[in-house]
Design a protein around this motif. Structure first.
Motif, PDB file in Angstrom:
ATOM      1  N   HIS A 129     -35.579 -52.683  52.390  1.00 38.57           N
ATOM      2  CA  HIS A 129     -35.963 -52.604  53.804  1.00 38.57           C
ATOM      3  C   HIS A 129     -37.097 -51.596  54.031  1.00 38.57           C
TER       4      HIS A 129
ATOM      5  N   PHE B 247     -45.539 -58.698  52.137  1.00 42.80           N
ATOM      6  CA  PHE B 247     -44.148 -58.821  52.585  1.00 42.80           C
ATOM      7  C   PHE B 247     -43.432 -57.468  52.577  1.00 42.80           C
ATOM      8  N   ILE B 248     -43.134 -56.971  53.759  1.00 43.85           N
ATOM      9  CA  ILE B 248     -42.299 -55.768  53.900  1.00 43.85           C
ATOM     10  C   ILE B 248     -40.892 -56.274  54.173  1.00 43.85           C
TER      11      ILE B 248
ATOM     12  N   PRO C 258     -37.380 -57.146  55.384  1.00 38.48           N
ATOM     13  CA  PRO C 258     -36.645 -56.759  56.592  1.00 38.48           C
ATOM     14  C   PRO C 258     -35.166 -56.470  56.318  1.00 38.48           C
ATOM     15  N   TYR C 259     -34.746 -56.501  55.064  1.00 39.33           N
ATOM     16  CA  TYR C 259     -33.361 -56.162  54.728  1.00 39.33           C
ATOM     17  C   TYR C 259     -33.317 -55.666  53.283  1.00 39.33           C
TER      18      TYR C 259
ATOM     19  N   ASP D  71     -19.388 -59.435  45.965  1.00 37.62           N
ATOM     20  CA  ASP D  71     -20.173 -59.334  47.197  1.00 37.62           C
ATOM     21  C   ASP D  71     -20.019 -60.633  47.976  1.00 37.62           C
ATOM     22  N   SER D  72     -19.414 -60.555  49.136  1.00 41.52           N
ATOM     23  CA  SER D  72     -19.177 -61.776  49.923  1.00 41.52           C
ATOM     24  C   SER D  72     -20.493 -62.426  50.365  1.00 41.52           C
ATOM     25  N   LYS D  73     -21.593 -61.669  50.300  1.00 40.11           N
ATOM     26  CA  LYS D  73     -22.881 -62.241  50.733  1.00 40.11           C
ATOM     27  C   LYS D  73     -23.534 -63.109  49.660  1.00 40.11           C
ATOM     28  N   ASP D  74     -23.009 -63.063  48.429  1.00 37.85           N
ATOM     29  CA  ASP D  74     -23.525 -63.910  47.354  1.00 37.85           C
ATOM     30  C   ASP D  74     -22.437 -64.924  47.012  1.00 37.85           C
TER      31      ASP D  74
ATOM     32  N   GLY E  23     -45.746 -70.563  54.118  1.00 41.86           N
ATOM     33  CA  GLY E  23     -46.836 -70.048  54.947  1.00 41.86           C
ATOM     34  C   GLY E  23     -46.487 -69.982  56.419  1.00 41.86           C
ATOM     35  N   VAL E  24     -45.212 -70.208  56.768  1.00 45.37           N
ATOM     36  CA  VAL E  24     -44.822 -70.241  58.180  1.00 45.37           C
ATOM     37  C   VAL E  24     -44.004 -69.009  58.574  1.00 45.37           C
ATOM     38  N   ARG E  25     -42.969 -68.700  57.787  1.00 47.13           N
ATOM     39  CA  ARG E  25     -42.023 -67.670  58.241  1.00 47.13           C
ATOM     40  C   ARG E  25     -42.284 -66.286  57.660  1.00 47.13           C
ATOM     41  N   PHE E  26     -42.830 -66.231  56.448  1.00 42.50           N
ATOM     42  CA  PHE E  26     -43.172 -64.942  55.844  1.00 42.50           C
ATOM     43  C   PHE E  26     -44.128 -65.210  54.696  1.00 42.50           C
ATOM     44  N   GLY E  27     -44.751 -64.174  54.188  1.00 41.70           N
ATOM     45  CA  GLY E  27     -45.619 -64.324  53.032  1.00 41.70           C
ATOM     46  C   GLY E  27     -47.012 -64.798  53.400  1.00 41.70           C
TER      47      GLY E  27
ATOM     48  N   ARG F  88     -50.373 -66.801  54.172  1.00 37.02           N
ATOM     49  CA  ARG F  88     -50.815 -68.014  54.862  1.00 37.02           C
ATOM     50  C   ARG F  88     -52.323 -68.175  54.627  1.00 37.02           C
TER      51      ARG F  88
END
Lengths: 486, 95
Positions: free
Chosen positions: A84, A98-99, A101-102, A233-236, A325-329, A331
């Motif tokens: 983050h 790309f910085i 966000p988490y 890890d429940s997130k994976d 090229g739309v949400r991050f990274g 373009r």
């Protein structure tokens, strides 16, 4: 002894005994990075302010006596782990801006343990490579010989630890990306059982193979770091809910009666003579430690590289579709329409090797070819896994070389993908089977490090670390530091 | 299997990758070589073999269907190339 000659265990002891503070220690490593990394290129991003801030917090916890065992010890993260507020590039132009966000679970666990992050380490683009030459940020040099590669994809991690620009690092291993660079740089590298370490926030390459692990100077350090990294890890969704032992408590167990299997396929044509000699000597050392040796066969392991170059590209083509090229990274400039935006953003944002693998994967998954390639590869994968299953009925660990050669020259293999792929001929089968594997320093051939690979059954990381630690008690290869970086 | 220039262009289109014309021949050669390597798999019979999708044959874990995430739209859009009023902007799709 200079601070940077110390292992994680020794640095932790020094902090406990108040011989130095975390701020002093962190500054020492930041100075070394400033002095040496222009030569090596092992870091993509150095985070001095954040590191010193974390070091001050660690020192405060030490004063209050509430610090965990590794609190205040510096470490660097492979730039594949989202962090983050810090650039997380994955070695690609696609994520140069790309910085994150988490924060990845691995990074979060290191932070909770009080480890100080020095920065983010260079790597092959999206972890696709065996030499660290596919990075958008340029190749990393091997500290043992600056005209040679450090291995890959965790090449920055290995070069950084070898040159003591960090006392330890994280890495990831999809087909050998922890073990091969560890071997080429005289380090201890551990790829745990698939699912042992959370993949959450670790930028995905091939999701059924990817696994994170430590790259360290010693097996003891790897045990200390794995204690922090491992766990459910429940997130994976592929994280395994199985208890994590304290990996340091069994390090000293005796090796009397240990049964070592040597797969004949790992000692056949293609293995460099100098590497073979070093591995033989290491095996002899294990016999002196009380182990017995039997020849085994892993017949289908011969097909691990072919099967891998279907499964890994197929999964990568799917995973990397998110870079649109739309949400991050990245373009592209002035897209004519939506299709042009997708095609040019991806065409300009990805390097040649990544594009090759996306295309192979797209082809293998395309209508009419799925059975011939992807399904076939998954069946071969079952056979490879079966070979190991049979072998482990009679042996406790399997040993062999990590890499068929020592570090090769920069540029020597980068023009021909196939010669590069064959660097991982002994490591890939382990990923396909999902087993834990290690590489430890075993000696030198013509001045270059050779790694011994140790493969264990599922969830036997503690055994591997024990087997590695006992060897390191009677040898000093792992203590060698590249000339010029002392 | 040989991947000729036409096939390379077709795959690139499917993968939404712009490949420069002068690079096509290189891709064609390298991808053909990789497929030849891959086809060594055909040396072994796999008729009776179950495909392996997961190393430990584990199945997907399910969780309770309830909201666990908070809305972080602004933060996640802060890394987007172009946004307006909470929406991602792309070139016009509908004439």
């Amino acid at each position: 002894m200079p601070l940077h000659h110390k292992t994680l265990a020794e640095l932790a002891q020094g902090l406990r005994d108040k011989h130095f503070s975390s701020v002093e220690l962190t500054q020492h490593y930041l100075n070394r990075i400033a002095q040496w990394d222009k030569t090596l290129n092992s870091y993509v991003t150095v985070t001095p302010e954040r590191a010193l801030q974390q070091a001050r917090q660690a020192d405060a916890l030490r004063v209050k006596n509430t610090a965990g065992p590794l609190c205040g010890v510096p470490l660097a993260q492979k730039d594949i782990f989202c962090t983050h507020g810090v650039k997380t590039s994955c070695g690609s132009k696609m994520l140069d801006n790309f910085i994150a966000p988490y924060t990845a679970t691995v990074v979060e666990k290191c932070q909770e343990a009080g480890l100080v992050m020095l920065g983010k380490l260079n790597m092959d683009e999206f972890a696709m490579g065996s030499s660290n030459e596919t990075s958008f940020y340029g190749p990393v040099k091997n500290p043992w010989d600056l005209t040679r590669v450090p291995g890959g994809s965790s090449g920055g991690s290995a070069a950084g630890v070898a040159a003591r620009l960090t006392p330890a690092a994280t890495g990831t291993d999809t087909g050998g990306s922890i073990r091969q660079p560890a071997a080429l740089c005289n380090l201890t590298g551990l790829k745990p059982t698939y699912g042992r370490v959370s993949r959450w926030g670790m930028i995905a390459f091939a999701s059924s193979l990817d696994q994170a692990g430590p790259i360290t100077q010693t097996a003891q350090d790897a045990a200390l770091l794995l204690n922090i990294m491992a766990g459910f890890d429940s997130k994976d969704s592929t994280s395994l809910d199985s208890p994590v032992p304290d990996y340091t408590t069994t390090l000293k167990d005796t090796l009397q009666g240990l049964r070592i299997g040597l797969p004949k396929e790992f000692f056949a044509t293609g293995l460099d003579d100098g590497v073979a000699r070093v591995i033989d000597e290491a095996i002899t050392q294990y016999k002196k430690l009380g182990a017995s040796v039997v020849e085994i066969s892993l017949p289908t392991s011969q097909l691990s590289v072919p099967a891998y170059y279907v499964i890994a590209p197929a999964e990568c083509s799917s995973n990397l579709s998110r870079f649109d090229g739309v949400r991050f990274g990245y373009r592209c400039a002035n897209p004519a329409d939506l299709l042009d935006l997708y095609q040019r953003s991806r065409g300009e944002g990805f390097g040649a090797e990544v594009k090759r693998r996306i295309m192979i994967g797209t082809y293998a998954l395309s209508a009419g070819y799925y059975d011939a390639y992807y399904l076939k590869a998954q069946k071969v994968r079952r056979l490879i896994s079966g070979d190991f299953k049979r072998a482990f009925e009679n042996v406790d660990v399997i040993m062999g070389p990590t890499s068929p050669t020592t570090a090769f020259k920069l540029g020597e293999r980068s023009e021909d993908p196939i010669t590069m792929y064959l660097c991982d001929i002994y490591t890939i089968a382990v990923n396909l089977a999902g087993l834990p594997g290690m590489s430890i320093p075993a000696g030198f051939s013509q001045g270059l490090p050779v790694g011994l690979q140790i493969i264990g059954n599922y969830f036997t990381e503690a055994k591997l670390l024990n087997v590695a630690h006992r060897y390191q008690q009677v040898t000093d290869w792992h203590k060698r530091i590249p000339p010029g970086f002392e | 299997m040989t991947l000729d220039a036409e096939t390379v262009k077709k795959i690139a289109r499917l993968a939404r990758l712009k490949i420069d014309d002068q690079a096509i021949a290189g891709y064609s050669k390298n991808l053909t070589n990789i497929l030849q390597l891959v086809e060594q798999m055909n040396a072994v019979s796999t008729d009776q073999v179950e495909p392996m999708a997961h190393p430990l044959d584990a199945s997907q874990r399910l969780r309770e269907d309830r909201v666990t995430e908070v809305n972080q739209r602004e933060q996640f859009q802060s890394v987007a190339p172009q946004v307006q009023d909470g929406l991602y902007l792309v070139p016009k799709v509908i004439e």
